[in-house]
Design an enzyme around this catalytic site. Sequence first.
Site, mmCIF file in Angstrom:
data_model
loop_
_atom_site.group_PDB
_atom_site.id
_atom_site.type_symbol
_atom_site.label_atom_id
_atom_site.label_comp_id
_atom_site.label_asym_id
_atom_site.label_seq_id
_atom_site.Cartn_x
_atom_site.Cartn_y
_atom_site.Cartn_z
ATOM 1 N N GLU A 207 0.816 -1.224 0.000
ATOM 2 C CA GLU A 207 0.000 0.000 0.000
ATOM 3 C C GLU A 207 0.849 1.273 0.000
ATOM 4 O O GLU A 207 0.586 2.229 0.735
ATOM 5 C CB GLU A 207 -0.999 -0.039 1.163
ATOM 6 C CG GLU A 207 -1.978 -1.200 1.009
ATOM 7 C CD GLU A 207 -2.955 -1.387 2.155
ATOM 8 O OE1 GLU A 207 -2.873 -0.631 3.148
ATOM 9 O OE2 GLU A 207 -3.800 -2.294 2.058
ATOM 10 N N GLU A 324 -4.915 -8.361 -1.811
ATOM 11 C CA GLU A 324 -5.485 -8.329 -0.461
ATOM 12 C C GLU A 324 -6.871 -7.714 -0.547
ATOM 13 O O GLU A 324 -7.045 -6.642 -1.116
ATOM 14 C CB GLU A 324 -4.601 -7.503 0.486
ATOM 15 C CG GLU A 324 -5.123 -7.418 1.916
ATOM 16 C CD GLU A 324 -4.256 -6.517 2.796
ATOM 17 O OE1 GLU A 324 -3.012 -6.634 2.711
ATOM 18 O OE2 GLU A 324 -4.816 -5.690 3.542
#
Length: 524
Positions: A207, A324
């Site tokens: 991220e 994810e």
Amino acid sequence: MGSQIRLLGLCLWMYLSSLSFIGAGAVYGREGEVVKGIVLVHGKTAIGRIDDDSVCATLDWWPPQKCDYGKCSWGHASLLNLDLNNKILLNAVKAFSPLKIRLGGTLQDKVMYGTEDCRQPCTPFVLNANEMFGFTQGCLPMYRWDELNSFFQKAGAKVVFGLNALAGKSMKSGSAVGPWNYTNAESLIRYTVRKKYTIHGWELGNELCGSGIGASVAADQYASDVAALRNIVENAYRGIEPKPLVIAPGGFFDSDWFKEFISKSGKSADVITHHIYNLGPGVDDHLTEKILDPSYLDGEANTFSSLKGILQSSSTSVKSWVGEAGGAYNSGHHLVSDAFVYSFWYLDQLGMSAVYDTRTYCRQSLIGGNYGLLNTSTFVPNPDYYSALLWHRLMGGRVLLTTFYGTKKIRTYAHCAKESKGITILVLNLDNSTTVQVNVALKFNKLPYRRVGEPARREYHLTAPDRNLHSQTMLLNGKMLSVNSAGEIPPLEPLYVNSRKPIIVGPLSIVFAHIPNVLLSACS
């Protein structure tokens, strides 16, 4: 072509209107209004592909002190403290043969690896509100890496490991600048090679793309860092085939950032990963309404479509994965993300992502938080575990264009069947009071449909006990799914139904229907 399909649909609709309702037992959970519909499967060519092992789940780094909204839901589910001797855990992973497991998460960019040449003490994460993500730097000791790999080998898992991409970078107003210091990561990779541990892929960062979560890395710098990882993998695995995949960037989709990264990374990356938490914060009291709202579910199609377009216009052969996806961020929501209702969101995501050529989909998490496939304390499978296992066993690699004519509360997906003849259709009924008779129509079927003596259709009806959407148990064809005293995963037995009859989909239920007597061009 479009007018022909509409005409065919109209003709089938008129035919269906003459059918009488087929009586259904309690297995369908039928009550209330009954309506009819048609699922039209276009079988000329596949519109997408998924990996044979497309189902993936994550293991995270969060310590027990990780709390959200005043509740601490992670327990001992971390890579550093998970009980690898638990029989249910072993059997749950083995049942997939294989299950992809992605090791990573928010804290992965704060992990050191305790290899011989690491000059810092190998200490655990410590809660500290002043640190990014609320924890100090942590460390993976090599004895624990050995234990994890021993477990993965016994369980037959395919491992993707997320590396620390912030090593060596300096922070400037939320941006992480400078080249990646790969010394420690390379040491881990070379240790792994020496120990002959099989790794399916090495993923760089978590991220950090786009605006990032906690920190961000510019696309051109990220491309350079991934090129460095590619060189390490090529050198460390010299003479070894197949080599692990190089995977990045493992973050939220940002169109401009992804375009630049893909164009500048060239052939360095094999897989582009992105994350999905499209339901919003776990504290939201309206999660169930979102999950059962077709228009809300449709919203995520834009992400899949945009990424597919970028990849198609690039000169690379890189594939896309969801690296994810927990649906609701900040650890999910107890009795929603770990309950029956979540299978509507999860299976719809698996179906939708496959339509857009997403090869693998990693669920957050295998265990841990309120969205684990397994209960964090008992390891007993939550409903989504069984949904994932049925998808894995029934939905083959070729994705078929599917159109449903009827109520908007029905969502359908179809694939060529996995390791068997025919096709498998997935039907989700989001309506809480309406039973739907679904008739199947086929285009480009090479066999006459509805022949005398044809093999029975195999159906798997998933419902909640007493229609309680927040139940943490699931019924398959009216029977409770549960592990036995030895921790063994129950068999998932089908219901055999005359293929000449419509598929009966009860209110708030899910049906996988395997139809063996179909020979579509796309599947042959």
